[in-house]
Design an enzyme around this catalytic site. Structure first.
Site, PDB file in Angstrom:
ATOM      1  N   HIS A  70       0.825  -1.214   0.000  1.00 11.76           N
ATOM      2  CA  HIS A  70       0.000   0.000   0.000  1.00 11.76           C
ATOM      3  C   HIS A  70       0.861   1.268   0.000  1.00 11.76           C
ATOM      4  O   HIS A  70       0.499   2.277   0.623  1.00 11.76           O
ATOM      5  CB  HIS A  70      -0.939   0.032   1.205  1.00 11.76           C
ATOM      6  CG  HIS A  70      -1.947  -1.075   1.227  1.00 11.76           C
ATOM      7  ND1 HIS A  70      -3.201  -0.958   0.686  1.00 11.76           N
ATOM      8  CD2 HIS A  70      -1.878  -2.347   1.695  1.00 11.76           C
ATOM      9  CE1 HIS A  70      -3.863  -2.091   0.852  1.00 11.76           C
ATOM     10  NE2 HIS A  70      -3.073  -2.956   1.450  1.00 11.76           N
ATOM     11  N   ASN A 143     -10.279  -2.774   2.445  1.00 10.91           N
ATOM     12  CA  ASN A 143      -9.959  -2.821   1.020  1.00 10.91           C
ATOM     13  C   ASN A 143     -11.227  -2.608   0.203  1.00 10.91           C
ATOM     14  O   ASN A 143     -12.325  -2.592   0.749  1.00 10.91           O
ATOM     15  CB  ASN A 143      -9.372  -4.190   0.658  1.00 10.91           C
ATOM     16  CG  ASN A 143      -7.891  -4.294   0.998  1.00 10.91           C
ATOM     17  OD1 ASN A 143      -7.209  -3.290   1.194  1.00 10.91           O
ATOM     18  ND2 ASN A 143      -7.399  -5.515   1.060  1.00 10.91           N
ATOM     19  N   HIS A 334      -3.762   1.426  12.159  1.00  9.18           N
ATOM     20  CA  HIS A 334      -3.513   0.229  12.972  1.00  9.18           C
ATOM     21  C   HIS A 334      -4.853  -0.382  13.348  1.00  9.18           C
ATOM     22  O   HIS A 334      -5.726   0.308  13.882  1.00  9.18           O
ATOM     23  CB  HIS A 334      -2.724   0.640  14.225  1.00  9.18           C
ATOM     24  CG  HIS A 334      -2.519  -0.462  15.210  1.00  9.18           C
ATOM     25  ND1 HIS A 334      -2.418  -1.788  14.846  1.00  9.18           N
ATOM     26  CD2 HIS A 334      -2.408  -0.431  16.568  1.00  9.18           C
ATOM     27  CE1 HIS A 334      -2.241  -2.518  15.941  1.00  9.18           C
ATOM     28  NE2 HIS A 334      -2.237  -1.726  16.984  1.00  9.18           N
TER      29      HIS A 334
END
Ligand code: HDE
Length: 698
Positions: A70, A143, A334
């Site tokens: 990414h 995603n 995170h």
């Protein structure tokens, strides 16, 4: 606090002021920054030039390691607001009150390529959202596809090594069409479902504003009374889900490697704020085993027909970052950034991520204090006993341990009165083993569900994508093995792929997964609100352009929210049929049809026949036609469509009539366009692509 300390703090806060003379990092004003200090005009550079050394040293250290995956991304700020209280399921504060807006930062990304790679590659897109809530930060790191390649995080380094460029020559950049990825995939059948998604048009989104987002894993909502509910998160774009054509995506990579990044930036600058609806699929805990797959298996989705997606709020992105590095690059997501009311499950992929994201930030951002960076900072007070470390910017005072009496017992520990985070008390027992649960074994049923849910054109694209990707794989054994995997999904699919890549059609495996469909998986059913807002329309103009038609259609398209640009052979102006000058927005050599959604040919008796004889405009038109884009032609503009030689396409032949066939809308009349023409053209643009177009002769 002493005056001195106060002044120091103020100076610290005022660091990097916008106005005033250039200084060194120490605040010393410099009188010169263009020549280094030398002994004589042509003499050696002197060590004592602290300004020179500081400037160069800082420059030498400007880059930080890019993300392992990414790396290529684009970000935006905005807000989230819930539609109604979700208190029944979760005590997460940002999901309670429709009048409370929670600020967010979103980063979209590709996965495989490095920071400078092209946007429109075939790849998964990251859709990571940081909610700055009143209970601290919540990160939903998802995603644009609802499943993943692997089931257990311990396989992630293997998968990523296979996906990344080949180790000897670092080829290919940003692409999945190479031996190692398909070698891995062919040997690891749990990837099959995700590979179907990757070969679909979802992997080449038209825009970050036009793709769905998924949390992928099953998470857990926890209500104030402590009861848990399994939850899957969904983002649905207001503009619908739209994709590029593969051929176009590849050309776009060269014409405008920043295609998706620019699109996001431009839309926000223009006040066309991207909007997504947050939805949740909720599964009561007692239904954990009610499915024919395991909720903890991230290679599976819950069909929406089985558990509907319940809309809970909307997110609007309304501000571009000020500084790419400071914000989009330094944002640190995170999975473990959770707030009270949202908890985890034992999905082994999710659990691995709980370790990985924090770990990765330490190397990427150079130490443990990255939460102090502006883009990562929560909007609520932070009181910890964490101290020191690289890049510490806080000036801590007092004690840094618990329990203490010297510091008055601060910070105090919150009681169990419901406002602190307390982990969901799930009962766990079992022996220590290294073994995948048999409930994770079925790798083909949902791959087949996806395949059977596709429209005809989506299936064609999937077969073409497999042929392209595997056609670039040099190992015949890998090609054969992959065709074998696909036969387990659907034998017809594998036969179509095998034929294209020159390997024998695999034997029929006998049993095939059920031929069930989930309409919600097809982008043919996800067209959004049907508007043309922000669609880019290219009007091909030249001297003699029909001024009335150009002005009128342009205004009508703009009123509907489309963005019309006039393109001509040169910049400056063209002279319209009324003798007036019309501004050219871009010169044809600087653009290409892949950068637009539709083409308008406004006609004009003098110029258009000439355009039809020229290479650049005809190439432009041919590209748009081939990629299924809407085309609107008026008057002599119809001649340009005819010049393409579309075999069997119906075009307007009777003066004044409007004909619409496969998104090509033609009207032979000159002067103002009829209402019917504009209506049909708008509909053709809103439909995005037209797949049934006949071939052209040229
Ligand atoms: Fe990631 N992933 N991931 N991932 N991921 C990273 O974190 C990782 C997975 C996703 O815009 C890294 O800060 C492991 C699934 C996004 O900054 C890293 C596993 C999903 C982003 C990492 C996964 C994602 C990342 C690299 C398997 C979708 C970009 C840099 C257990 C639900 C976030 C970083 C951004 C980034 C690890 C699987 C999405 C290395 C170990 C599944 C959107 O920590």
């Amino acid at each position: 606090m002493t005056d001195h300390k106060q002044r120091q703090r103020e100076a610290y806060r005022a660091a990097d002021p916008a106005e005033g003379p250039l200084t060194t990092d120490q605040g010393v004003v410099v009188d010169h920054t263009d020549d280094s200090l030398t002994a004589g005009e042509r003499g050696p550079t002197l060590m004592e030039d602290f300004h020179f050394r500081e400037k160069l040293t800082h420059f030498d250290h400007e880059r930080i390691p890019e993300r392992v995956v990414h790396a290529r991304g684009a970000g935006a700020y905005g807000y989230f607001e819930p539609y109604e209280s979700c208190a029944e399921f979760t005590r997460a504060a940002f999901l309670q009150d429709p009048s409370v807006r929670t600020p967010v930062f979103v980063r979209f990304s590709t996965v495989q390529g490095p920071r400078g790679s092209a946007d429109t590659v075939r790849d998964v897109r990251g859709f990571a959202t940081k909610f700055y809530t009143s209970q601290g930060n919540f990160d939903l790191v998802g995603n644009n596809m609802p499943v993943f390649f692997i089931q257990d995080g311990i396989k992630f380094p293997d998968f990523v090594h296979a996906l990344k460029p080949e180790p000897h020559n670092e080829i290919p950049t940003g692409a999945s069409a190479h031996d190692t990825l398909w070698d891995f995939a062919s040997l690891q059948p749990e990837t099959t479902h995700m590979m179907m998604w990757l070969m679909s048009d979802r992997a080449i989104p038209r825009s970050y504003r036009m793709m769905q987002g998924f949390g992928v894993h099953t998470f857990r909502f926890v209500a104030a009374d402590g009861h848990g509910t399994f939850v899957k998160f969904h983002w649905k774009p207001k503009l619908g889900v739209h994709s590029l054509v593969w051929d176009e995506a590849q050309e776009c990579g060269g014409r405008d490697p920043d295609f998706n990044r620019r699109d996001l930036w431009d839309a926000i600058e223009a006040g066309e704020y991207p909007e997504y609806e947050l939805g949740v699929q909720l599964v009561p805990e007692e239904d954990e085993f009610a499915f024919d797959f395991d909720l903890l298996d991230a290679t599976k989705l819950i069909p929406e027909e089985r558990v509907p997606v319940r809309p809970v709020g909307r997110m609007v992105l309304d501000r571009n970052p000020e500084n790419f590095f400071a914000e989009t690059e330094q944002v640190a997501f995170h999975l473990g950034n959770a707030v009270p009311g949202i908890d985890f499950t034992n999905d082994p992929l999710l659990q691995a991520r709980l370790f990985s994201y924090l770990d990765t930030q330490l190397i990427r951002l150079g130490g443990p204090n990255f939460a102090q960076l502006p883009v990562n900072r929560p909007v609520v007070p932070v009181r910890t006993n964490q101290r020191d470390g690289y890049h510490q910017t806080a000036i801590h005072t007092g004690t840094s341990y618990t329990p203490n009496s010297v510091g008055g017992g601060c910070p105090v520990i919150a009681g169990a009165d419901g406002y602190a985070f307390s982990h969901y008390a799930e009962r766990v027992d079992g022996a220590t083993i290294r073994r995948r649960s048999p409930s994770f074994d079925d790798h083909y049923t949902q791959a087949a569900l996806f395949w059977h849910s596709m429209s005809d054109w989506e299936r064609r694209h999937i077969v073409d994508a497999f042929r392209f990707e595997l056609g670039r794989v040099t190992s015949v054994a890998v090609r054969e093995r992959m065709a074998g995997n696909l036969a387990e999904v659907d034998h017809d699919l594998s036969a179509a792929v095998a034929e294209g890549i020159g390997v024998p059609v695999p034997p029929h495996p006998g049993a095939q997964p059920p031929r069930t469909a989930s309409p919600a998986l097809s982008i043919a059913n996800l067209r959004g609100d049907g508007s043309v807002r922000t669609r880019q329309v290219a009007a091909l103009v030249c001297d003699g352009v029909d001024a009335q038609a150009l002005t009128q259609v342009r205004e009508e398209l703009a009123a509907a929210g489309a963005v019309v640009e006039a393109l001509a052979a040169h910049d400056g102006k063209v002279t319209g049929s009324d003798g007036n000058g019309y501004v050219v927005d871009r010169a044809l050599p600087t653009v290409a049809s892949v950068l637009y959604d539709a083409v308008l040919l406004p006609g004009g008796p003098v110029g258009t026949p000439k355009l039809a004889g020229e290479d650049a405009p005809m190439r432009f038109l041919r590209g748009a036609y081939r990629h299924g884009k809407a085309i609107g032609a008026l008057g002599s503009g119809v001649g340009m469509v005819v010049a393409l030689g579309p075999q069997g396409l119906r075009v307007s032949s009777e003066y004044g009539s409007v004909c619409s066939d496969q998104g090509v809308v033609t009207a032979t009349a000159t002067g103002p366009a009829s209402e019917e023409f504009t209506r049909e053209f708008l509909q053709a643009i809103a439909a995005h692509r037209h797949w049934g177009r006949p071939a052209t002769r040229c």
